[in-house]
Design a protein around this motif. Structure first.
Motif, PDB file in Angstrom:
ATOM      1  N   PRO A 105      37.537  43.684  32.896  1.00 38.28           N
ATOM      2  CA  PRO A 105      36.708  42.802  33.449  1.00 38.28           C
ATOM      3  C   PRO A 105      35.412  42.301  32.718  1.00 38.28           C
ATOM      4  O   PRO A 105      34.627  43.165  32.299  1.00 38.28           O
ATOM      5  N   GLY A 106      35.396  40.880  32.444  1.00 46.42           N
ATOM      6  CA  GLY A 106      34.426  40.518  31.775  1.00 46.42           C
ATOM      7  C   GLY A 106      34.590  39.738  30.623  1.00 46.42           C
ATOM      8  O   GLY A 106      34.002  38.813  30.072  1.00 46.42           O
ATOM      9  N   GLU A 107      35.830  40.074  29.992  1.00 41.19           N
ATOM     10  CA  GLU A 107      36.326  39.350  28.773  1.00 41.19           C
ATOM     11  C   GLU A 107      37.057  38.261  29.249  1.00 41.19           C
ATOM     12  O   GLU A 107      37.453  38.222  30.443  1.00 41.19           O
ATOM     13  N   THR A 108      37.328  37.132  28.301  1.00 33.31           N
ATOM     14  CA  THR A 108      38.429  36.392  28.716  1.00 33.31           C
ATOM     15  C   THR A 108      39.702  36.550  29.123  1.00 33.31           C
ATOM     16  O   THR A 108      40.423  37.558  28.437  1.00 33.31           O
ATOM     17  N   GLY A 109      39.954  36.157  30.163  1.00 38.01           N
ATOM     18  CA  GLY A 109      41.500  36.419  30.678  1.00 38.01           C
ATOM     19  C   GLY A 109      41.117  36.835  32.234  1.00 38.01           C
ATOM     20  O   GLY A 109      40.383  36.875  32.820  1.00 38.01           O
ATOM     21  N   THR A 110      42.363  37.324  32.709  1.00 38.01           N
ATOM     22  CA  THR A 110      42.520  37.762  34.063  1.00 38.01           C
ATOM     23  C   THR A 110      42.702  39.377  34.144  1.00 38.01           C
ATOM     24  O   THR A 110      43.641  40.152  33.859  1.00 38.01           O
ATOM     25  N   ALA A 111      41.548  40.040  34.804  1.00 35.94           N
ATOM     26  CA  ALA A 111      41.452  41.283  34.808  1.00 35.94           C
ATOM     27  C   ALA A 111      41.861  41.771  36.403  1.00 35.94           C
ATOM     28  O   ALA A 111      41.717  40.939  37.466  1.00 35.94           O
ATOM     29  N   ILE A 112      42.592  42.760  36.362  1.00 38.98           N
ATOM     30  CA  ILE A 112      43.291  43.082  37.728  1.00 38.98           C
ATOM     31  C   ILE A 112      42.808  44.617  38.270  1.00 38.98           C
ATOM     32  O   ILE A 112      42.578  45.335  37.579  1.00 38.98           O
ATOM     33  N   VAL A 113      42.093  44.551  39.455  1.00 40.93           N
ATOM     34  CA  VAL A 113      41.720  45.779  40.220  1.00 40.93           C
ATOM     35  C   VAL A 113      42.513  45.811  41.543  1.00 40.93           C
ATOM     36  O   VAL A 113      42.629  44.926  42.110  1.00 40.93           O
ATOM     37  N   ALA A 114      43.181  46.809  41.741  1.00 38.12           N
ATOM     38  CA  ALA A 114      43.753  47.052  42.983  1.00 38.12           C
ATOM     39  C   ALA A 114      43.243  48.596  43.907  1.00 38.12           C
ATOM     40  O   ALA A 114      42.839  49.550  42.871  1.00 38.12           O
TER      41      ALA A 114
END
Length: 206
Positions: A105-114
């Motif tokens: 989370p925070g870098e370029t791209g899609t971070a996933i939290v579940a």
């Protein structure tokens, strides 16, 4: 990152991120979790102008969503043998997870939290996720001591059979975050029918 974007992940998430058992118990505390209003699914185009510069990679340690009183540690998640996203231990109701082989989370791209919407004992970490509003803040503590601050663009609910894998999991050109739990109504025979998904992008850090 696209490796988890298959139809299997939606079905696994529906089953594993909420049992719904406590809804069947009667008495107090048995209300179904809130579901997002249709209006919250329309992204605000002005949000693109508020995007912040990407941060260097650093694993997340905690997630905060002040408006729904979420303050939870994060554990790393991998993939199951079927190639779908694993989930946090159901017994730990105030624990969320992040896909540690993907974007931090925070870098370029899609971070996933579940995280779970409930377990057999009652509401869990993301029980109120469907009550979020566009413009709400999601903060993620990082191992490097910083905090990535995201702004919610949209909150949507999808039925499992129509889960939009590409929309949810595809790589992004800016730092984005998805927060996922069960939703879409509950049936005693089949469990939760789909997923609530929060779409957010990075708007600051400290």
């Amino acid at each position: 990152m696209r490796s988890i974007g298959d139809t299997a992940i939606a079905a696994v998430t529906v089953v594993a991120l909420g049992s719904g058992v406590f809804l069947l118990g009667g008495g107090t505390g048995t209300h179904a979790p809130p579901q997002p209003a249709a209006a919250e699914g329309r992204a605000d185009p002005a949000g693109d102008r508020l995007a912040a510069a990407a941060l260097p990679p650093s694993p997340p340690t905690r997630i905060h969503i002040p408006s729904i009183r979420v303050d939870a540690p994060l554990t790393g998640l991998g993939l199951t043998k079927s190639g779908s996203l694993d989930v946090p231990p159901a017994a730990e109701k105030n624990l969320a997870g992040w896909y540690e082989a993907g974007t931090t989370p925070g870098e370029t791209g899609t971070a996933i939290v579940a995280g779970h919407v409930d377990n057999t004992q009652g509401p869990a970490v993301f029980y109120d996720l469907g009550a979020l509003k566009r413009g709400a803040t999601v903060e993620v503590d990082r191992r490097d001591g910083g905090v990535a601050v995201f702004t919610v663009d949209a909150i949507e609910v999808y039925q499992a059979r129509n889960f939009p894998d590409e929309k949810v999991y595809a790589p992004a050109k800016r730092p984005e975050l998805r927060v996922i739990t069960c939703g879409g109504g509950y049936s005693k025979s089949t469990g939760y029918q789909g997923n609530v998904v929060v779409f957010a992008h990075l708007t600051g850090s400290r």
